[in-house]
Scaffold this motif. Structure first.
Motif, PDB file in Angstrom:
ATOM      1  N   ASP A 202       0.826  -1.213   0.000  1.00 55.09           N
ATOM      2  CA  ASP A 202       0.000   0.000   0.000  1.00 55.09           C
ATOM      3  C   ASP A 202       0.857   1.258   0.000  1.00 55.09           C
ATOM      4  N   LYS A 205       2.215   1.918  -3.462  1.00 55.49           N
ATOM      5  CA  LYS A 205       1.180   2.525  -4.315  1.00 55.49           C
ATOM      6  C   LYS A 205       1.166   4.041  -4.134  1.00 55.49           C
ATOM      7  N   LYS A 206       1.313   4.504  -2.902  1.00 52.54           N
ATOM      8  CA  LYS A 206       1.328   5.937  -2.630  1.00 52.54           C
ATOM      9  C   LYS A 206       2.577   6.607  -3.213  1.00 52.54           C
ATOM     10  N   GLU A 312       0.684   5.611   6.005  1.00 52.15           N
ATOM     11  CA  GLU A 312       1.146   6.981   5.757  1.00 52.15           C
ATOM     12  C   GLU A 312       2.562   7.175   6.291  1.00 52.15           C
ATOM     13  N   SER A 315       5.085   5.145   4.102  1.00 51.07           N
ATOM     14  CA  SER A 315       5.358   5.766   2.806  1.00 51.07           C
ATOM     15  C   SER A 315       6.196   7.036   2.965  1.00 51.07           C
TER      16      SER A 315
END
Length: 365
Positions: A202, A205-206, A312, A315
């Motif tokens: 995930d 992806k960010k 968050e 990333s």
């Protein structure tokens, strides 16, 4: 005729299955602990079918019984995880106590606390009894020491960190190993939710839509491989994420040597060998504040610590290190120095020697 003295032995119990526990034991053997203390290794478990695992357990039990009945055994070093491993290993500890042989119960299970609280009252009481009866409960971190003493205050608990033998390479050369324009990010471990690999996907992806630098995430391990590969394709990440398969030996060393960042966004851990290995190669690391990891990684010194499950934070930490070569270099230098100061063979093996000497029954019978 002069009587021949039989040298005492230490019996070490461990799984033959892949993972951190086996890596720890292999390090003991490689670094001379087996030879020094006359250690006899007994594998009590392995990967495979129920029948295969049952046969291995029975064979281990027969070998163990022979050793404690007919050899001079000074000490049992019992490596244990949670669930089935914990209950299996207690069979061996109980037999050893019946023979008056001291037992070190070495806890590795990353979800030991979760395992304890999932038990019915009888199971909790049994776990407490096992911990209290061990001559020493050997744990991997201060947080684990706190947990064990909370539930079993009569237990004798000793903290002995996992360790690595730093590679025979200068720090300067270790920091120069990666020369590619692409920033390589390495993950090694069990593929699944607990190790945070899906959170890593995930996060990628960010990053993919905002990162100006070329980067690649290399994932090695076993477990939920098909699900991982499906996620890579479904999210169109074939250019950014590569699944390596199970990585070990010289191949693992090669990836650790050449990567730029090591990441392990786990939900539960003890003191992961993969983090120790990466830091010994002078790599900046990103991991979570679980288990003994905060005792290993100093946030914003050796790497970056994030909250488990916080995509968050994962990333943004990755972005910060991808974009800053200088920060990667400084964190990597600090990582290597951290290992040499506190988590190396030269520091930890003497602690094990002292524990063996103090706990074992070395009196002549």
């Amino acid at each position: 005729m002069k009587k021949i003295e039989i040298e005492p032995i230490v019996i070490m119990l461990c799984t033959a299955g892949r993972g951190g526990m086996r890596t720890v034991v292999e390090s003991y053997k490689h670094d001379g602990l087996f030879e020094k203390w006359n250690i006899q290794l007994v594998h009590t478990h392995d990967e495979g079918s129920v029948l295969k695992r049952f046969n291995i357990f029975i064979q281990a039990l027969v070998k163990f019984m022979y050793l404690i009945l007919f050899k001079k055994v000074a000490l049992i070093h019992n490596h244990s995880a949670m669930r089935g491993s914990f209950w299996r290993k207690n069979v061996f500890s109980t037999l050893a106590r019946m023979r008056g042989i001291p037992v070190i119960l070495h806890l590795h299970g990353s979800e030991m606390e979760k395992f304890y609280y999932s038990q019915v009252p009888w199971g909790k009481n049994k776990i407490i009894s096992i911990l209290n009866k061990a001559d020493v409960v050997m744990v991997l971190s201060k947080s684990w020491e706190k947990f064990v003493l909370k539930i079993a205050p009569d237990a004798t608990v000793k903290i002995v960190y996992n360790y690595v033998t730093p590679p025979k390479i200068t720090l300067q050369k270790a920091l120069q190993e990666s020369k590619n324009d692409t920033v390589n990010i390495l993950f090694l471990g069990l593929i699944g939710k607990r190790k945070g690999v899906y959170d890593l996907i995930d996060a990628v992806k960010k990053i993919k839509v905002v990162c100006d630098r070329r980067f690649k995430v290399l994932i090695g391990g076993n477990g939920e491989v098909e699900e991982l590969q499906n996620l890579i394709v479904e999210n169109d990440l074939q250019e950014q994420v590569v699944y390596l398969g199970w990585v070990s030996g010289e191949e693992k060393e090669s990836y650790l040597r050449s990567c730029d960042i090591y990441i392990l966004p786990s939900y539960n851990e003890g003191l992961p060998m993969s983090l120790l290995e990466a830091m010994s190669w002078g790599k900046p690391v990103i991991s979570t504040r679980v288990g003994g990891i905060p005792e290993l990684i100093r946030d914003n010194q050796d790497g970056m610590i994030v909250d488990a499950g916080n995509v968050e934070q994962i990333s943004s930490s990755l972005m910060e290190l991808i974009e800053s070569k200088e920060k990667r270099r400084q964190f990597g230098q600090n990582s290597r120095e951290r290992i040499e100061e506190k988590f190396s063979d030269k520091v930890v093996l003497p602690q094990i020697d002292a524990l063996y000497q103090h706990t074992g029954n070395w009196r002549k019978k």
